[in-house]
Design a protein around this motif. Structure first.
Motif, PDB file in Angstrom:
ATOM      1  N   LEU A  83     -10.052  -0.879  -5.208  1.00  9.10           N
ATOM      2  CA  LEU A  83     -10.511   0.473  -4.927  1.00  9.10           C
ATOM      3  C   LEU A  83     -11.546   0.433  -3.806  1.00  9.10           C
ATOM      4  O   LEU A  83     -12.722   0.147  -4.027  1.00  9.10           O
ATOM      5  CB  LEU A  83     -11.121   1.083  -6.194  1.00  9.10           C
ATOM      6  CG  LEU A  83     -11.421   2.574  -6.186  1.00  9.10           C
ATOM      7  CD1 LEU A  83     -10.150   3.377  -5.903  1.00  9.10           C
ATOM      8  CD2 LEU A  83     -12.034   3.002  -7.514  1.00  9.10           C
ATOM      9  N   ARG A  84     -11.086   0.700  -2.591  1.00 11.73           N
ATOM     10  CA  ARG A  84     -11.989   0.652  -1.440  1.00 11.73           C
ATOM     11  C   ARG A  84     -12.964   1.822  -1.464  1.00 11.73           C
ATOM     12  O   ARG A  84     -14.152   1.654  -1.242  1.00 11.73           O
ATOM     13  CB  ARG A  84     -11.189   0.639  -0.131  1.00 11.73           C
ATOM     14  CG  ARG A  84     -10.265  -0.592  -0.031  1.00 11.73           C
ATOM     15  CD  ARG A  84      -9.506  -0.640   1.288  1.00 11.73           C
ATOM     16  NE  ARG A  84     -10.394  -0.977   2.380  1.00 11.73           N
ATOM     17  CZ  ARG A  84     -10.565  -0.250   3.473  1.00 11.73           C
ATOM     18  NH1 ARG A  84      -9.893   0.893   3.609  1.00 11.73           N
ATOM     19  NH2 ARG A  84     -11.379  -0.632   4.429  1.00 11.73           N
ATOM     20  N   ARG A  85     -12.449   3.029  -1.716  1.00 21.77           N
ATOM     21  CA  ARG A  85     -13.332   4.194  -1.866  1.00 21.77           C
ATOM     22  C   ARG A  85     -12.644   5.181  -2.802  1.00 21.77           C
ATOM     23  O   ARG A  85     -11.417   5.362  -2.739  1.00 21.77           O
ATOM     24  CB  ARG A  85     -13.650   4.837  -0.516  1.00 21.77           C
ATOM     25  CG  ARG A  85     -12.464   5.295   0.283  1.00 21.77           C
ATOM     26  CD  ARG A  85     -12.877   5.824   1.646  1.00 21.77           C
ATOM     27  NE  ARG A  85     -13.521   4.818   2.451  1.00 21.77           N
ATOM     28  CZ  ARG A  85     -12.866   3.927   3.201  1.00 21.77           C
ATOM     29  NH1 ARG A  85     -11.525   3.936   3.216  1.00 21.77           N
ATOM     30  NH2 ARG A  85     -13.514   3.051   3.917  1.00 21.77           N
ATOM     31  N   PHE A  86     -13.413   5.791  -3.680  1.00 20.78           N
ATOM     32  CA  PHE A  86     -12.860   6.679  -4.708  1.00 20.78           C
ATOM     33  C   PHE A  86     -13.273   8.117  -4.429  1.00 20.78           C
ATOM     34  O   PHE A  86     -14.455   8.457  -4.542  1.00 20.78           O
ATOM     35  CB  PHE A  86     -13.356   6.248  -6.082  1.00 20.78           C
ATOM     36  CG  PHE A  86     -12.900   7.140  -7.206  1.00 20.78           C
ATOM     37  CD1 PHE A  86     -11.565   7.461  -7.365  1.00 20.78           C
ATOM     38  CD2 PHE A  86     -13.817   7.663  -8.105  1.00 20.78           C
ATOM     39  CE1 PHE A  86     -11.136   8.284  -8.389  1.00 20.78           C
ATOM     40  CE2 PHE A  86     -13.406   8.483  -9.144  1.00 20.78           C
ATOM     41  CZ  PHE A  86     -12.060   8.797  -9.284  1.00 20.78           C
ATOM     42  N   ASN A 119      -7.876  -4.148   4.566  1.00 22.55           N
ATOM     43  CA  ASN A 119      -6.801  -4.690   3.731  1.00 22.55           C
ATOM     44  C   ASN A 119      -6.449  -6.133   4.080  1.00 22.55           C
ATOM     45  O   ASN A 119      -6.098  -6.925   3.202  1.00 22.55           O
ATOM     46  CB  ASN A 119      -5.558  -3.800   3.836  1.00 22.55           C
ATOM     47  CG  ASN A 119      -5.750  -2.473   3.121  1.00 22.55           C
ATOM     48  OD1 ASN A 119      -6.855  -2.130   2.729  1.00 22.55           O
ATOM     49  ND2 ASN A 119      -4.667  -1.725   2.962  1.00 22.55           N
ATOM     50  N   SER A 161       0.872  -1.176   0.000  1.00 27.71           N
ATOM     51  CA  SER A 161       0.000   0.000   0.000  1.00 27.71           C
ATOM     52  C   SER A 161       0.905   1.220   0.000  1.00 27.71           C
ATOM     53  O   SER A 161       2.071   1.152   0.377  1.00 27.71           O
ATOM     54  CB  SER A 161      -0.940   0.010   1.210  1.00 27.71           C
ATOM     55  OG  SER A 161      -0.192   0.011   2.407  1.00 27.71           O
ATOM     56  N   SER A 190      -5.021  -2.881  -8.108  1.00 27.55           N
ATOM     57  CA  SER A 190      -5.352  -2.369  -6.781  1.00 27.55           C
ATOM     58  C   SER A 190      -6.850  -2.505  -6.561  1.00 27.55           C
ATOM     59  O   SER A 190      -7.642  -2.438  -7.498  1.00 27.55           O
ATOM     60  CB  SER A 190      -4.943  -0.901  -6.633  1.00 27.55           C
ATOM     61  OG  SER A 190      -5.700  -0.088  -7.515  1.00 27.55           O
ATOM     62  N   ASP A 250     -16.863   1.600  -6.462  1.00 23.66           N
ATOM     63  CA  ASP A 250     -15.828   1.188  -5.508  1.00 23.66           C
ATOM     64  C   ASP A 250     -16.435   0.229  -4.488  1.00 23.66           C
ATOM     65  O   ASP A 250     -17.645  -0.062  -4.524  1.00 23.66           O
ATOM     66  CB  ASP A 250     -15.194   2.402  -4.821  1.00 23.66           C
ATOM     67  CG  ASP A 250     -16.211   3.301  -4.111  1.00 23.66           C
ATOM     68  OD1 ASP A 250     -17.304   2.803  -3.786  1.00 23.66           O
ATOM     69  OD2 ASP A 250     -15.911   4.480  -3.881  1.00 23.66           O
ATOM     70  N   ASP A 273      -4.702   5.911  -2.995  1.00 23.09           N
ATOM     71  CA  ASP A 273      -4.921   6.327  -1.611  1.00 23.09           C
ATOM     72  C   ASP A 273      -4.120   5.458  -0.651  1.00 23.09           C
ATOM     73  O   ASP A 273      -3.640   4.383  -1.022  1.00 23.09           O
ATOM     74  CB  ASP A 273      -6.413   6.258  -1.259  1.00 23.09           C
ATOM     75  CG  ASP A 273      -6.943   7.605  -0.782  1.00 23.09           C
ATOM     76  OD1 ASP A 273      -6.171   8.324  -0.110  1.00 23.09           O
ATOM     77  OD2 ASP A 273      -8.097   7.945  -1.076  1.00 23.09           O
ATOM     78  N   ASP A 316      -5.223   3.830   1.918  1.00 18.30           N
ATOM     79  CA  ASP A 316      -5.930   2.632   2.380  1.00 18.30           C
ATOM     80  C   ASP A 316      -6.318   1.729   1.211  1.00 18.30           C
ATOM     81  O   ASP A 316      -7.233   0.928   1.316  1.00 18.30           O
ATOM     82  CB  ASP A 316      -7.183   3.025   3.176  1.00 18.30           C
ATOM     83  CG  ASP A 316      -8.193   3.797   2.333  1.00 18.30           C
ATOM     84  OD1 ASP A 316      -7.854   4.171   1.190  1.00 18.30           O
ATOM     85  OD2 ASP A 316      -9.319   4.021   2.812  1.00 18.30           O
ATOM     86  N   GLN A 317      -5.580   1.864   0.116  1.00 18.84           N
ATOM     87  CA  GLN A 317      -5.892   1.126  -1.111  1.00 18.84           C
ATOM     88  C   GLN A 317      -4.887  -0.011  -1.287  1.00 18.84           C
ATOM     89  O   GLN A 317      -3.714   0.228  -1.548  1.00 18.84           O
ATOM     90  CB  GLN A 317      -5.823   2.096  -2.294  1.00 18.84           C
ATOM     91  CG  GLN A 317      -6.277   1.550  -3.621  1.00 18.84           C
ATOM     92  CD  GLN A 317      -6.296   2.656  -4.659  1.00 18.84           C
ATOM     93  OE1 GLN A 317      -6.311   3.844  -4.353  1.00 18.84           O
ATOM     94  NE2 GLN A 317      -6.273   2.261  -5.921  1.00 18.84           N
TER      95      GLN A 317
END
Length: 327
Positions: A142-145, A186, A24, A140, A175, A67, A69-70
């Motif tokens: 994408l947890r939040r965009f 993660n 990350s 990757s 996302d 990011d 947290d990605q």
């Protein structure tokens, strides 16, 4: 991060096994493709004002938001393992991505070219590169965009352009946060990846910590490789526009009617606008929904616009369309 997996790839030997690097980023940034020109595609002043760095990666494609947290994973292996080219590397890597997403409860997951789509929207892009005796596939989750933050980093030729891009991003990108009731952390992604690797290869992956000396060596080699990329020829990822996903593009150019803006979705014109009100009215009536090809457009516009103007507008739109359809 980019130097680490790059250095690992260029250090790969012919007899090395398939290795997976799980990473990350230490800070949010915009990552640009190996041959991308940031001056053409980004608002570098906007990036600086937000404190967002612009970093080049050895993989292809356009600008993407990264990011902290990605989670990322990179498959690194000898190039001779895929003598038939990147197509088989993408097949392996994207197959693992789909397996991970399905394990985590995502539905309607599909591969489209080099992207992963969920519920009819792009959620992940992937990339690959060959360097020395190694090759690498990267993806990757994408947890939040943060669409608005990314939007402030892209080149904007006019005030209304970013409004169109924002709408297109909301329509064309999704996302984890949008698709699942609870976004996995993660560690959950990592375990799902190891389970998918076990299923794919039939053996339990051996987990090894990265030794500090090896880490520093790979970072040093990776930085040399990335510095060489900075000296190479670059170009806009999408001339006069931006790719939202493999189906959707937003463009803005100039013609005799002033600024001309359009969104192409698949093989049709989804939205169109020019700053000359009378011509804009004609375009709204006669261009929406059409295939963006010169002869089709000209035959529809020629009835109400001067021939030379109809031909110029249709030629400009046709050139943009052909630019994204060319290999």
């Amino acid at each position: 991060m980019h130097a680490l997996y790059t250095g690992m790839t260029v250090s790969t030997g012919a007899d090395d096994p398939i290795r997976v690097m799980w990473l990350s980023s230490g800070e949010a940034h915009v990552s640009i493709g190996a041959g991308q020109n940031p001056d053409a595609d980004l608002d570098l002043v906007g990036c600086r004002e937000q404190g967002v760095k612009v970093l080049r990666r050895p993989l292809g494609g356009g600008a993407v938001w990264i990011d902290v947290d990605q989670p990322f994973f990179f498959l690194v292996l000898p190039r001779q393992a895929f003598a038939r080219g990147h197509r088989h590397l993408f097949s392996l890597g994207m197959g693992l991505v789909v397996a991970v997403l399905r394990r985590l409860g995502f539905e309607d997951v599909e591969m489209r070219s080099q992207d992963i789509w969920v519920s009819g929207r792009k959620m992940m892009g992937t990339g690959a590169a060959t360097m020395d005796k190694g090759c690498v596939f990267g993806a990757s989750f994408l947890r939040r965009f943060p669409a608005r933050r990314f939007l402030a980093c892209i080149h904007s030729p006019s005030d209304g352009y970013r409004d169109w891009v924002l709408q297109a991003l909301e329509e064309g990108i999704t996302d984890c946060e949008r698709e699942l009731a609870e976004t996995p952390d993660n560690a959950v992604f990592r375990e799902a990846l190891f389970e998918s690797l076990h299923q794919r290869f039939g053996v339990e992956p051996r987990r090894e910590p990265l030794r500090p000396a090896e880490r520093e060596e790979w970072i040093a080699r990776g930085r040399e490789e990335l510095e060489d990329l900075e000296q190479g020829d670059t170009h806009a990822a999408v001339p006069s526009g931006i790719r939202i996903n493999r189906e959707s593009y937003v463009f803005e150019t100039r013609s005799r009617c002033g600024r001309l803006r359009l969104q192409l979705c698949g093989n049709e014109i989804r939205r169109i606008w020019c700053e000359e009100p009378k011509i804009n009215s004609v375009l709204q009536e006669r261009a929406l929904g059409l295939v963006p090809e010169r002869l089709v457009l000209r035959s529809n516009l020629n009835r109400v616009l001067p021939t030379s103007l109809a031909d110029e507008i249709s030629c400009r739109i046709d050139a943009l369309y052909r630019g994204i359809r060319s290999p």
